[in-house]
Design an enzyme around this catalytic site. Structure first.
Site, PDB file in Angstrom:
ATOM      1  CB  ILE A  14     -26.866 -20.944  12.155  1.00 22.75           C
ATOM      2  CG1 ILE A  14     -26.088 -19.727  11.636  1.00 22.75           C
ATOM      3  CG2 ILE A  14     -25.924 -22.121  12.397  1.00 22.75           C
ATOM      4  CD1 ILE A  14     -25.114 -19.144  12.638  1.00 22.75           C
ATOM      5  CE1 TYR A 145     -26.011 -13.912  20.713  1.00 20.41           C
ATOM      6  CE2 TYR A 145     -23.986 -12.931  19.885  1.00 20.41           C
ATOM      7  CZ  TYR A 145     -24.997 -13.863  19.769  1.00 20.41           C
ATOM      8  OH  TYR A 145     -25.000 -14.732  18.720  1.00 20.41           O
TER       9      TYR A 145
END
Length: 239
Positions: A14, A145
């Protein structure tokens, strides 16, 4: 006039797509990367690559000084650097929790804090934090996460309240499954299970996430702050 843009973790996935999108729009783009050589296509596009581990405050300081010397104070910050250390909570070493939080959440805090002085002086700025759909609805095996990415939402919204009167916006993009090296490492069974949860029945491209981030830093989005924008094909619908 072009702006000084810094994308952390801009060497792949990304972050790479975000850096390319800003460079193609004529912005002065810098990326951070922890190791190896920066992507040749970004260097050829005029991007400045600085080595920086966001878990190290001194490296963050040196990276910003380098960027400021070459491109001027950072006008646009895209905090994208992140890692995963997946495991079921019962089996997860505490060190894996600490490592993910230190990079994904505390590392973002470091770069955001360092960028703030210049934005305060200019009384303008655009910040986008890259979270995840996992941070909004959770994921088994990714408690560390998910916690780090959920923390970014609270960080961004608090920062948006602090900095709004100074002309700075701060928003969150929450991608779902994106076609990157991370998702390509999934087994076919894992990939099929993920696609079954996505109404659009496909993975996002990094460029689709980058386009959303570019919009949030544009003049057209000047009245959007504290928002969480999912780019997930409907996977996290309702969050």
């Amino acid at each position: 006039m072009s702006r000084s843009v810094l994308v952390t973790g801009g060497n792949r996935g990304i972050g790479h797509a975000v850096a390319r999108a800003f460079a193609e729009a004529g912005e002065r783009v810098a990326i951070t990367h922890r190791s190896g050589e920066p992507p040749r296509d970004l260097v050829d596009a005029g991007c400045l690559a600085v080595r920086c581990d966001v878990t190290d405050t001194e490296q963050v300081e040196m990276a910003f000084k380098d960027v400021e010397a070459r491109h001027g104070p950072v006008d646009v910050l895209v905090a994208n650097a992140g890692i995963t250390r997946d495991n079921l909570l019962l089996r997860m070493p505490e060190a894996d929790l600490g490592a993910v939080l230190e990079t994904n959440l505390v590392g973002t805090f470091r770069v955001l804090k360092r960028a703030t002085a210049g934005m305060l002086q200019a009384r303008k700025g655009r910040v986008v934090l890259v979270s995840s759909v996992v941070g909004l609805h959770g994921s088994a095996g990714q408690t560390n996460y998910a916690a780090s990415k959920a923390g970014l939402v609270g960080l961004a919204r608090s920062y948006a309240r602090e900095m709004g009167p100074r002309g700075v916006t701060c928003n969150v993009v929450a991608p779902g499954f994106v076609d990157t090296d991370m998702t390509r490492a999934l087994t076919e069974k894992q990939r099929d299970a993920a696609l079954a949860k996505i109404p659009l029945a496909r993975l996002a491209t990094p460029e689709e996430v980058a386009a959303t981030i570019r919009f949030l830093t544009s003049d057209e989005a000047s009245y959007i702050t504290g928002a969480v924008i999912p780019v997930d094909g409907g996977m996290g619908m309702g969050h």
